[in-house]
Design an enzyme around this catalytic site. Structure first.
Site, PDB file in Angstrom:
ATOM      1  N   GLY A   4       0.957  -1.188   0.010  1.00  0.00           N
ATOM      2  CA  GLY A   4      -0.097   0.104  -0.068  1.00  0.00           C
ATOM      3  C   GLY A   4       0.937   1.358  -0.336  1.00  0.00           C
ATOM      4  O   GLY A   4       2.277   0.946   0.082  1.00  0.00           O
ATOM      5  N   ASP A  21      -8.839  10.159   9.378  1.00  0.00           N
ATOM      6  CA  ASP A  21      -9.544  11.315   9.684  1.00  0.00           C
ATOM      7  C   ASP A  21     -10.867  11.139   9.152  1.00  0.00           C
ATOM      8  O   ASP A  21     -11.550  12.252   9.180  1.00  0.00           O
ATOM      9  CB  ASP A  21      -8.566  12.199   8.792  1.00  0.00           C
ATOM     10  CG  ASP A  21      -8.748  12.413   7.320  1.00  0.00           C
ATOM     11  OD1 ASP A  21      -9.259  11.337   6.676  1.00  0.00           O
ATOM     12  OD2 ASP A  21      -8.376  13.157   6.715  1.00  0.00           O
ATOM     13  N   TYR A  47     -16.238   2.348   6.383  1.00  0.00           N
ATOM     14  CA  TYR A  47     -15.111   2.482   6.190  1.00  0.00           C
ATOM     15  C   TYR A  47     -14.621   3.068   7.751  1.00  0.00           C
ATOM     16  O   TYR A  47     -13.735   2.674   8.782  1.00  0.00           O
ATOM     17  CB  TYR A  47     -14.440   3.329   5.481  1.00  0.00           C
ATOM     18  CG  TYR A  47     -13.043   3.836   5.427  1.00  0.00           C
ATOM     19  CD1 TYR A  47     -11.950   2.915   5.514  1.00  0.00           C
ATOM     20  CD2 TYR A  47     -12.932   5.207   5.660  1.00  0.00           C
ATOM     21  CE1 TYR A  47     -10.458   3.302   5.543  1.00  0.00           C
ATOM     22  CE2 TYR A  47     -11.226   5.588   5.934  1.00  0.00           C
ATOM     23  CZ  TYR A  47     -10.053   4.571   5.576  1.00  0.00           C
ATOM     24  OH  TYR A  47      -9.014   4.969   5.835  1.00  0.00           O
TER      25      TYR A  47
END
Length: 293
Positions: free
Chosen positions: A10, A113, A135
């Site tokens: 990632g 965030d 998520y």
């Protein structure tokens, strides 16, 4: 030190593996879908939702630091498959945190965030969370799992950008690649964040571990901007055609999952802890200048 990093294919996991090797650490990088070929990194192909295999690997490698950077970062994909998001963000986190406790390792969970409803700018670490989508829900449950299983965990809430990978494009990549191709783009003018570049992020992750930090910290840029303003400033820095960028709005994007309109983070806590300022947007953007890539 001996580091184990999940999500090595990632954006953050890959950048962190490269950074840590250059700093002289021993690095074990775990990835599942893509092969990671970083000189000096011990790459292991492993599905971290396979608990028995994960446990065996971690116990064998005996890391001093475990960084859980793997996850399903596509917000709409999480909405469509919350079971997988839960396995990656919550269940694997619990397993890794348990192993960290067993080994006496420093557990670091990379969070997000996206945890609030987006009605308040520059939220601090103690602001009550109000997840709007799968998520955010699963990432927050991952935070809870990490802290409950390993009370000395370090939780880092962030939003980052930087050079991507062939299979994983970053937000800044998307802007650059479209503008270079002379393709018009619409960028949200009503979505705000506090972005930080990968190079600074990796530095501060290492610093927080070196300082044996625990608890929850916002690790982000110190400047709140809209996605549109970010794209405009990036284009100007790289001398790309800003006329190709038009302002868009979240409500017109027909996204599967609801998004918070303001994801900006207050970074005063981490600045005080480390005794230094987080970078503003322009300082972070400089990492994308050709001489720095």
């Amino acid at each position: 030190m001996n580091w184990l990093v999940t999500g090595a294919s990632g954006l953050l996991g890959n950048a962190l593996c490269k950074y840590l090797v250059l700093k002289g650490h021993t690095v074990n990088g775990l990835s599942h879908s893509h092969l990671v070929n970083i000189q000096g990194v011990n790459h292991v192909s492993l599905d971290i939702t396979s608990t028995d295999q994960l446990v065996a690997l971690v116990l064998d490698s005996k890391p001093n630091v475990i960084v859980h950077a793997a996850g399903l970062t596509n917000v709409d994909a999480c909405e469509e498959n919350e079971v997988l998001a839960t396995a990656l963000h919550e269940e694997a986190t619990s397993t890794l945190a348990s192993l960290a406790t067993k080994l006496g390792a420093h557990m670091v969970y990379i969070s997000t965030d996206h945890l609030w409803n987006g009605k308040q700018p520059l939220v601090s670490e103690d602001q009550k969370t109000e997840p709007m989508n799968a998520y955010a829900r699963t990432k927050y449950r991952g935070e809870l799992s990490s802290i409950e299983t390993c009370p000395s965990s370090l939780i880092l809430r962030t939003n980052f950008f930087g050079p991507g990978l062939p299979w994983r494009q970053s937000f800044s990549d998307w802007v650059i690649h479209n503008l270079v191709a002379q393709t018009p783009i619409s960028v949200f003018i009503d979505s705000y964040f506090t972005p930080i570049d990968l190079s600074h992020l990796c530095l501060f992750v290492e610093m927080m571990v070196a300082e044996k930090a625990t608890g929850v910290y916002n690790l982000a840029g110190r400047e709140r901007v809209s996605k549109y303003e970010f794209a405009m400033r990036l284009a100007k820095l790289l001398h790309l055609n800003v006329d190709l960028i038009s302002p868009g709005r979240i409500e017109d994007a027909n996204l599967a999952a609801p998004r918070p309109m303001d994801m900006s983070l207050d970074v005063r806590k981490i600045e005080q802890f480390l005794g230094c300022q987080m970078p503003d947007v322009d300082k972070s953007l400089k990492s994308l200048e050709p001489t720095n890539l």
